[in-house]
Design a protein around this motif. Structure first.
Motif, PDB file in Angstrom:
ATOM      1  N   VAL A   1       0.827  -1.203   0.000  1.00  0.00           N
ATOM      2  CA  VAL A   1       0.000   0.000   0.000  1.00  0.00           C
ATOM      3  C   VAL A   1       0.867   1.261   0.000  1.00  0.00           C
ATOM      4  CG1 VAL A   1      -1.861   1.241   1.168  1.00  0.00           C
ATOM      5  CG2 VAL A   1      -1.725  -1.238   1.371  1.00  0.00           C
ATOM      6  N   VAL A   2       0.434   2.254  -0.772  1.00  0.00           N
ATOM      7  CA  VAL A   2       0.996   3.604  -0.711  1.00  0.00           C
ATOM      8  C   VAL A   2      -0.135   4.563  -0.382  1.00  0.00           C
ATOM      9  CG1 VAL A   2       1.934   5.503  -2.092  1.00  0.00           C
ATOM     10  CG2 VAL A   2       2.950   3.230  -2.258  1.00  0.00           C
ATOM     11  N   ALA A   3       0.036   5.336   0.686  1.00  0.00           N
ATOM     12  CA  ALA A   3      -0.935   6.357   1.081  1.00  0.00           C
ATOM     13  C   ALA A   3      -0.208   7.697   1.124  1.00  0.00           C
ATOM     14  CB  ALA A   3      -1.533   6.036   2.451  1.00  0.00           C
ATOM     15  N   ASP A   4      -0.712   8.668   0.399  1.00  0.00           N
ATOM     16  CA  ASP A   4      -0.077   9.980   0.289  1.00  0.00           C
ATOM     17  C   ASP A   4      -0.953  11.004   1.009  1.00  0.00           C
ATOM     18  OD1 ASP A   4       1.598  12.036  -0.449  1.00  0.00           O
ATOM     19  OD2 ASP A   4       0.800  12.209  -2.486  1.00  0.00           O
TER      20      ASP A   4
ATOM     21  N   ALA B   1      -2.563   6.646   9.618  1.00  0.00           N
ATOM     22  CA  ALA B   1      -3.823   6.067  10.092  1.00  0.00           C
ATOM     23  C   ALA B   1      -4.459   5.193   9.018  1.00  0.00           C
ATOM     24  CB  ALA B   1      -4.780   7.181  10.511  1.00  0.00           C
ATOM     25  N   THR B   2      -4.432   5.660   7.776  1.00  0.00           N
ATOM     26  CA  THR B   2      -5.017   4.903   6.668  1.00  0.00           C
ATOM     27  C   THR B   2      -4.354   3.545   6.530  1.00  0.00           C
ATOM     28  OG1 THR B   2      -5.599   6.931   5.465  1.00  0.00           O
ATOM     29  CG2 THR B   2      -5.414   4.901   4.174  1.00  0.00           C
ATOM     30  N   ILE B   3      -3.032   3.525   6.534  1.00  0.00           N
ATOM     31  CA  ILE B   3      -2.299   2.269   6.374  1.00  0.00           C
ATOM     32  C   ILE B   3      -2.543   1.340   7.561  1.00  0.00           C
ATOM     33  CG2 ILE B   3       0.034   1.316   6.429  1.00  0.00           C
ATOM     34  CD1 ILE B   3       0.840   3.567   4.502  1.00  0.00           C
TER      35      ILE B   3
ATOM     36  N   LEU C   1     -11.276   8.366   9.303  1.00  0.00           N
ATOM     37  CA  LEU C   1     -10.702   9.687   9.038  1.00  0.00           C
ATOM     38  C   LEU C   1     -11.783  10.764   8.990  1.00  0.00           C
ATOM     39  CD1 LEU C   1      -7.959   8.331   8.597  1.00  0.00           C
ATOM     40  CD2 LEU C   1      -7.658   9.776   6.579  1.00  0.00           C
ATOM     41  N   CYS C   2     -12.932  10.438   8.421  1.00  0.00           N
ATOM     42  CA  CYS C   2     -14.038  11.404   8.394  1.00  0.00           C
ATOM     43  C   CYS C   2     -14.488  11.752   9.816  1.00  0.00           C
ATOM     44  CB  CYS C   2     -15.218  10.842   7.603  1.00  0.00           C
ATOM     45  SG  CYS C   2     -15.003  10.856   5.809  1.00  0.00           S
ATOM     46  N   GLN C   3     -14.549  10.761  10.686  1.00  0.00           N
ATOM     47  CA  GLN C   3     -14.942  10.993  12.076  1.00  0.00           C
ATOM     48  C   GLN C   3     -13.920  11.856  12.802  1.00  0.00           C
ATOM     49  OE1 GLN C   3     -15.407   6.947  13.395  1.00  0.00           O
ATOM     50  NE2 GLN C   3     -17.559   6.816  12.751  1.00  0.00           N
TER      51      GLN C   3
END
Length: 242
Positions: free
Chosen positions: A20-23, A37-39, A87-89
């Motif tokens: 995974v890559v999260a930017d 947090a996403t990863i 993340l929205c929360q």
């Protein structure tokens, strides 16, 4: 992120790898927090679904359900949706604007399950040719698809940073998710826009074609992106299929 799992049941190994890559977006602190947090959330959900859920089923004396293409895709979709909801929360609670683009793939057997939200990209090199597997969820991506600008214009267009999808932006995130059969000799690359905006596709292909191993490929791609301008964060994951 690289996460490799292997479950052995009745002497049969079922390996799976997720890459995974999260930017992150929203300033340095928010962007870093969003990508981490996403990863973490995706890794937790995938581990729970692939390893813990079957163990709990077997513990109760039941037979674990068979997994197929749709099962794997639903696991990934659920993981991305979980990360988005969290993340929205956080954004709502803290009145922040953290967000992240996301791309990557899960390899099980001879299939890669590829996912994408935003303008980070996943590529495949096969027979020395580079293929962009994902679509950019961006204004310039839409303009190219509609034939309104040329593909090379995405590197210089004044609105090239305007994206339509990201993790943490809206409660209902749209995830591109599809299956790609892979063969020995293929190379998969997931990267942030900080890499592909600095290195044109022919140069990416050249680097991947000549790299002796995935670590060398990553190091050379990042070094080249920085040499070419390094205007943004550069993240990359490379997998050689054996």
């Amino acid at each position: 992120m690289t996460l490799v799992l292997e479950r052995v049941h009745e002497s049969i190994a079922s390996p799976a790898g997720i890459f995974v890559v999260a930017d992150g977006m929203g300033g340095h602190a928010n962007g870093q927090g969003a990508s981490r947090a996403t990863i973490a959330l995706i890794a937790e959900r995938v581990t729970r679904e692939l390893l813990l859920a079957p163990l709990q089923t077997e513990k109760s004396g039941e037979e674990a359900p068979k997994t197929d293409d749709e099962t794997y895709k639903e696991i990934l979709r659920g993981a991305v949706e979980d990360a988005n909801t969290t993340l929205c929360q956080i954004n709502q609670k803290d009145k922040s604007d953290m967000g992240s683009t996301l791309t990557g793939f899960m390899i099980v057997g001879d299939h890669a399950y590829i996912f994408n939200v935003g303008d980070s990209r996943t590529y495949m090199l096969r027979d020395e040719k580079l293929y962009q597997l994902t679509n950019d969820h961006s204004l310039v991506g839409q303009l190219v698809a509609g034939g309104l600008i040329e593909p090379d214009d995405v590197y210089t267009h004044p609105q090239r940073n305007q994206i339509f999808r990201s993790i943490g932006d809206k409660q209902n995130v749209q995830v591109d998710l599809f299956t790609q059969q892979i063969h020995p000799g293929d190379i998969l690359l997931s990267c942030s826009d900080g890499l592909w905006e600095m290195i044109r596709d022919p140069q990416i292909a050249e680097i991947l074609n000549h790299a002796p191993d995935p670590q060398s490929a990553c190091a050379q791609l990042i070094e080249t992106a920085n040499t070419n301008g390094g205007e943004d964060n550069v993240s990359a994951v490379v997998v050689f299929v054996r």
